[in-house]
Design a protein around this motif. Sequence first.
Motif, PDB file in Angstrom:
ATOM      1  N   LEU A 182      74.891  13.065  27.448  1.00  0.00           N
ATOM      2  CA  LEU A 182      73.546  12.231  28.796  1.00  0.00           C
ATOM      3  C   LEU A 182      72.227  12.484  27.762  1.00  0.00           C
ATOM      4  N   LEU A 183      71.824  13.297  27.229  1.00  0.00           N
ATOM      5  CA  LEU A 183      70.439  14.078  27.177  1.00  0.00           C
ATOM      6  C   LEU A 183      69.904  13.141  25.990  1.00  0.00           C
ATOM      7  N   GLN A 184      71.295  13.838  24.799  1.00  0.00           N
ATOM      8  CA  GLN A 184      70.665  13.346  23.727  1.00  0.00           C
ATOM      9  C   GLN A 184      70.916  11.118  23.917  1.00  0.00           C
ATOM     10  N   SER A 185      71.256  10.761  24.706  1.00  0.00           N
ATOM     11  CA  SER A 185      71.045   9.711  25.124  1.00  0.00           C
ATOM     12  C   SER A 185      69.668   9.166  25.949  1.00  0.00           C
ATOM     13  N   LEU A 186      68.764   9.958  26.245  1.00  0.00           N
ATOM     14  CA  LEU A 186      67.800   9.923  27.178  1.00  0.00           C
ATOM     15  C   LEU A 186      67.285  10.116  26.018  1.00  0.00           C
ATOM     16  N   LYS A 187      67.032  10.902  25.446  1.00  0.00           N
ATOM     17  CA  LYS A 187      66.182  11.352  24.348  1.00  0.00           C
ATOM     18  C   LYS A 187      66.450   9.447  23.154  1.00  0.00           C
ATOM     19  N   LEU A 234      63.130   4.717  21.517  1.00  0.00           N
ATOM     20  CA  LEU A 234      62.779   3.729  21.357  1.00  0.00           C
ATOM     21  C   LEU A 234      62.032   2.915  22.143  1.00  0.00           C
ATOM     22  N   ARG A 235      61.696   3.051  23.245  1.00  0.00           N
ATOM     23  CA  ARG A 235      60.707   3.004  24.021  1.00  0.00           C
ATOM     24  C   ARG A 235      59.236   3.038  23.302  1.00  0.00           C
ATOM     25  N   LYS A 236      59.112   4.488  22.720  1.00  0.00           N
ATOM     26  CA  LYS A 236      58.482   4.318  21.656  1.00  0.00           C
ATOM     27  C   LYS A 236      58.598   3.272  20.562  1.00  0.00           C
ATOM     28  N   GLU A 237      58.792   3.238  20.029  1.00  0.00           N
ATOM     29  CA  GLU A 237      59.013   2.030  18.782  1.00  0.00           C
ATOM     30  C   GLU A 237      58.372   1.063  19.357  1.00  0.00           C
ATOM     31  N   THR A 269      60.748  -6.332  18.036  1.00  0.00           N
ATOM     32  CA  THR A 269      60.894  -5.821  19.301  1.00  0.00           C
ATOM     33  C   THR A 269      61.845  -6.623  20.793  1.00  0.00           C
ATOM     34  N   ILE A 270      61.883  -7.445  20.598  1.00  0.00           N
ATOM     35  CA  ILE A 270      63.468  -7.763  22.206  1.00  0.00           C
ATOM     36  C   ILE A 270      65.089  -7.307  21.368  1.00  0.00           C
ATOM     37  N   THR A 271      64.851  -6.890  19.710  1.00  0.00           N
ATOM     38  CA  THR A 271      66.400  -6.447  19.183  1.00  0.00           C
ATOM     39  C   THR A 271      65.798  -5.019  19.977  1.00  0.00           C
ATOM     40  N   LEU A 272      64.968  -4.562  19.735  1.00  0.00           N
ATOM     41  CA  LEU A 272      65.155  -2.762  20.239  1.00  0.00           C
ATOM     42  C   LEU A 272      65.611  -2.584  21.595  1.00  0.00           C
ATOM     43  N   SER A 273      64.621  -3.961  22.317  1.00  0.00           N
ATOM     44  CA  SER A 273      64.524  -3.987  23.767  1.00  0.00           C
ATOM     45  C   SER A 273      65.604  -3.698  24.130  1.00  0.00           C
ATOM     46  N   GLU A 274      66.626  -4.963  23.706  1.00  0.00           N
ATOM     47  CA  GLU A 274      67.672  -5.248  24.181  1.00  0.00           C
ATOM     48  C   GLU A 274      68.337  -3.725  23.867  1.00  0.00           C
ATOM     49  N   ARG A 275      68.474  -3.310  22.768  1.00  0.00           N
ATOM     50  CA  ARG A 275      69.515  -2.183  22.898  1.00  0.00           C
ATOM     51  C   ARG A 275      69.441  -0.686  23.635  1.00  0.00           C
ATOM     52  N   GLN A 276      67.483  -0.802  24.251  1.00  0.00           N
ATOM     53  CA  GLN A 276      67.066   0.421  24.908  1.00  0.00           C
ATOM     54  C   GLN A 276      67.459  -0.097  26.413  1.00  0.00           C
ATOM     55  N   SER A 277      67.961  -1.267  26.359  1.00  0.00           N
ATOM     56  CA  SER A 277      68.607  -1.955  28.041  1.00  0.00           C
ATOM     57  C   SER A 277      69.925  -1.334  27.786  1.00  0.00           C
ATOM     58  N   GLY A 278      70.774  -1.628  26.458  1.00  0.00           N
ATOM     59  CA  GLY A 278      72.193  -1.088  26.849  1.00  0.00           C
ATOM     60  C   GLY A 278      72.236   0.239  26.852  1.00  0.00           C
ATOM     61  N   LEU A 279      71.456   1.127  26.189  1.00  0.00           N
ATOM     62  CA  LEU A 279      71.141   2.925  26.367  1.00  0.00           C
ATOM     63  C   LEU A 279      71.600   2.873  27.534  1.00  0.00           C
ATOM     64  N   THR A 280      69.688   2.250  28.537  1.00  0.00           N
ATOM     65  CA  THR A 280      69.705   2.685  29.666  1.00  0.00           C
ATOM     66  C   THR A 280      71.093   2.135  30.858  1.00  0.00           C
ATOM     67  N   THR A 340      74.002   2.247  29.938  1.00  0.00           N
ATOM     68  CA  THR A 340      75.392   3.380  29.816  1.00  0.00           C
ATOM     69  C   THR A 340      75.124   4.956  29.876  1.00  0.00           C
ATOM     70  N   CYS A 341      73.897   5.734  30.652  1.00  0.00           N
ATOM     71  CA  CYS A 341      73.286   6.357  30.670  1.00  0.00           C
ATOM     72  C   CYS A 341      73.932   6.566  32.416  1.00  0.00           C
ATOM     73  N   ALA A 342      73.051   5.245  32.754  1.00  0.00           N
ATOM     74  CA  ALA A 342      73.439   4.858  34.373  1.00  0.00           C
ATOM     75  C   ALA A 342      75.062   5.187  34.560  1.00  0.00           C
TER      76      ALA A 342
END
Length: 172
Positions: free
Chosen positions: A9-14, A19-22, A60-71, A73-75
Amino acid sequence: MMVSLSPELLQSLKEVDQLRKEIEKKIQKIKQEHRSLEHTNDKIGQEKQWAKIRSLYLETITLSERQSGLTYTCATKVDDLIEENFPQMAGKKRKRPEPSAPSEIVVAGARIACRVDDNWILGRVKSYNAKKSEYKIIDEDQEAIEKILTVHAKHVLALSCPELPKGSRVLA
Protein backbone atom coordinates in the motif's frame (compact mmCIF):
# COMPACT_ATOMS: atom_id res chain seq x y z
CA MET A 1 -4.59 -0.85 18.43
CA MET A 2 -2.14 0.55 15.90
CA VAL A 3 -2.64 -0.64 12.33
CA SER A 4 0.30 -0.18 10.03
CA LEU A 5 0.08 0.18 6.29
CA SER A 6 1.34 -2.71 4.24
CA PRO A 7 4.51 -2.19 2.19
CA GLU A 8 2.42 -2.76 -0.96
CA LEU A 9 0.00 0.00 0.00
CA LEU A 10 2.83 2.39 0.82
CA GLN A 11 4.45 1.63 -2.54
CA SER A 12 1.14 2.19 -4.34
CA LEU A 13 0.72 5.55 -2.58
CA LYS A 14 4.22 6.56 -3.66
CA GLU A 15 3.33 5.63 -7.25
CA VAL A 16 0.12 7.68 -7.06
CA ASP A 17 2.13 10.67 -5.88
CA GLN A 18 4.74 10.17 -8.62
CA LEU A 19 2.00 10.03 -11.26
CA ARG A 20 0.50 13.24 -9.83
CA LYS A 21 3.87 14.95 -10.23
CA GLU A 22 4.23 13.66 -13.81
CA ILE A 23 0.72 14.92 -14.63
CA GLU A 24 1.55 18.35 -13.22
CA LYS A 25 4.70 18.50 -15.39
CA LYS A 26 2.68 17.55 -18.49
CA ILE A 27 0.11 20.25 -17.72
CA GLN A 28 2.89 22.83 -17.42
CA LYS A 29 4.29 21.68 -20.80
CA ILE A 30 0.81 21.97 -22.33
CA LYS A 31 0.45 25.54 -21.03
CA GLN A 32 3.93 26.38 -22.35
CA GLU A 33 3.11 24.99 -25.79
CA HIS A 34 -0.17 26.93 -25.92
CA ARG A 35 1.70 30.16 -25.08
CA SER A 36 4.40 29.36 -27.63
CA LEU A 37 1.75 28.73 -30.29
CA GLU A 38 0.63 32.34 -30.01
CA HIS A 39 4.04 33.44 -31.32
CA THR A 40 4.27 30.99 -34.23
CA ASN A 41 3.26 32.48 -37.56
CA ASP A 42 4.14 29.84 -40.14
CA LYS A 43 1.59 27.11 -40.93
CA ILE A 44 4.06 24.21 -40.71
CA GLY A 45 5.29 25.39 -37.32
CA GLN A 46 1.71 25.68 -36.07
CA GLU A 47 0.87 22.23 -37.40
CA LYS A 48 3.81 20.73 -35.51
CA GLN A 49 2.89 22.57 -32.31
CA TRP A 50 -0.75 21.46 -32.48
CA ALA A 51 0.41 17.88 -32.97
CA LYS A 52 2.72 18.23 -29.96
CA ILE A 53 -0.08 19.75 -27.84
CA ARG A 54 -2.42 16.92 -28.81
CA SER A 55 0.22 14.36 -27.94
CA LEU A 56 0.77 15.98 -24.53
CA TYR A 57 -2.97 15.89 -23.81
CA LEU A 58 -3.17 12.21 -24.74
CA GLU A 59 -0.15 11.40 -22.56
CA THR A 60 -1.77 13.30 -19.66
CA ILE A 61 -5.00 11.34 -20.08
CA THR A 62 -3.08 8.05 -19.98
CA LEU A 63 -1.22 9.10 -16.82
CA SER A 64 -4.49 10.25 -15.20
CA GLU A 65 -6.17 6.94 -15.98
CA ARG A 66 -3.22 5.06 -14.44
CA GLN A 67 -3.40 7.32 -11.37
CA SER A 68 -7.15 6.75 -11.05
CA GLY A 69 -6.78 2.96 -11.29
CA LEU A 70 -3.97 2.91 -8.76
CA THR A 71 -5.95 5.13 -6.36
CA TYR A 72 -8.89 2.72 -6.66
CA THR A 73 -6.51 -0.16 -5.85
CA CYS A 74 -5.29 1.73 -2.76
CA ALA A 75 -8.88 2.24 -1.60
CA THR A 76 -9.52 -1.49 -2.00
CA LYS A 77 -6.42 -2.30 0.07
CA VAL A 78 -7.59 0.10 2.79
CA ASP A 79 -11.00 -1.63 2.79
CA ASP A 80 -9.20 -4.97 3.26
CA LEU A 81 -7.16 -3.54 6.16
CA ILE A 82 -10.32 -2.24 7.82
CA GLU A 83 -12.05 -5.57 7.40
CA GLU A 84 -9.07 -7.47 8.87
CA ASN A 85 -8.49 -5.16 11.83
CA PHE A 86 -11.95 -3.82 12.62
CA PRO A 87 -14.46 -6.62 12.08
CA GLN A 88 -17.23 -4.47 13.60
CA MET A 89 -16.87 -2.21 10.55
CA ALA A 90 -17.12 -5.06 8.04
CA GLY A 91 -19.89 -4.43 5.59
CA LYS A 92 -19.79 -0.68 6.21
CA LYS A 93 -17.51 0.02 3.28
CA ARG A 94 -18.06 3.29 1.55
CA LYS A 95 -19.74 2.95 -1.76
CA ARG A 96 -17.27 3.92 -4.44
CA PRO A 97 -18.50 6.35 -7.03
CA GLU A 98 -19.18 5.04 -10.48
CA PRO A 99 -17.03 6.51 -13.24
CA SER A 100 -18.59 9.81 -14.16
CA ALA A 101 -20.39 10.33 -17.41
CA PRO A 102 -18.69 12.61 -19.87
CA SER A 103 -19.39 16.22 -19.04
CA GLU A 104 -19.87 17.02 -22.70
CA ILE A 105 -21.26 14.68 -25.33
CA VAL A 106 -19.27 14.74 -28.56
CA VAL A 107 -21.65 15.23 -31.47
CA ALA A 108 -21.96 12.95 -34.48
CA GLY A 109 -19.44 13.81 -37.19
CA ALA A 110 -16.94 15.34 -34.77
CA ARG A 111 -13.27 14.39 -35.08
CA ILE A 112 -11.95 12.54 -32.05
CA ALA A 113 -9.00 10.57 -30.77
CA CYS A 114 -9.93 7.39 -28.96
CA ARG A 115 -8.08 4.70 -27.09
CA VAL A 116 -8.49 1.16 -28.39
CA ASP A 117 -6.37 -1.65 -26.91
CA ASP A 118 -3.77 0.79 -25.50
CA ASN A 119 -3.43 2.57 -28.87
CA TRP A 120 -4.83 5.96 -29.83
CA ILE A 121 -6.57 6.23 -33.17
CA LEU A 122 -8.12 9.07 -35.14
CA GLY A 123 -11.81 8.80 -35.87
CA ARG A 124 -15.20 10.45 -36.27
CA VAL A 125 -18.23 10.00 -34.04
CA LYS A 126 -21.02 8.07 -35.73
CA SER A 127 -23.36 7.94 -32.70
CA TYR A 128 -23.52 8.02 -28.90
CA ASN A 129 -25.41 5.64 -26.59
CA ALA A 130 -26.08 7.59 -23.37
CA LYS A 131 -27.43 4.53 -21.56
CA LYS A 132 -24.15 2.64 -22.02
CA SER A 133 -21.95 5.74 -22.22
CA GLU A 134 -20.47 4.41 -25.46
CA TYR A 135 -19.66 5.90 -28.83
CA LYS A 136 -19.77 4.28 -32.25
CA ILE A 137 -16.59 5.53 -33.90
CA ILE A 138 -15.58 5.43 -37.55
CA ASP A 139 -11.86 4.66 -37.74
CA GLU A 140 -10.34 7.27 -40.06
CA ASP A 141 -7.06 5.39 -40.30
CA GLN A 142 -8.76 2.67 -42.34
CA GLU A 143 -8.33 3.29 -46.05
CA ALA A 144 -10.85 1.20 -47.98
CA ILE A 145 -13.38 -0.31 -45.59
CA GLU A 146 -15.34 1.79 -43.10
CA LYS A 147 -14.41 0.22 -39.75
CA ILE A 148 -16.81 1.02 -36.91
CA LEU A 149 -15.67 0.61 -33.32
CA THR A 150 -17.58 0.74 -30.04
CA VAL A 151 -15.63 2.75 -27.46
CA HIS A 152 -16.49 3.77 -23.89
CA ALA A 153 -16.85 7.54 -23.46
CA LYS A 154 -13.93 7.76 -21.03
CA HIS A 155 -11.63 6.70 -23.89
CA VAL A 156 -12.83 9.40 -26.31
CA LEU A 157 -11.19 12.79 -26.63
CA ALA A 158 -12.75 15.49 -28.81
CA LEU A 159 -10.21 17.18 -31.06
CA SER A 160 -10.30 20.93 -31.29
CA CYS A 161 -7.57 21.23 -33.88
CA PRO A 162 -8.42 22.36 -37.41
CA GLU A 163 -9.08 19.91 -40.21
CA LEU A 164 -5.75 18.73 -41.62
CA PRO A 165 -5.34 17.89 -45.28
CA LYS A 166 -4.83 14.24 -46.15
CA GLY A 167 -1.15 13.31 -45.95
CA SER A 168 -0.32 15.88 -43.23
CA ARG A 169 2.41 14.78 -40.85
CA VAL A 170 1.20 14.44 -37.27
CA LEU A 171 2.57 12.98 -34.09
CA ALA A 172 0.20 10.11 -33.44
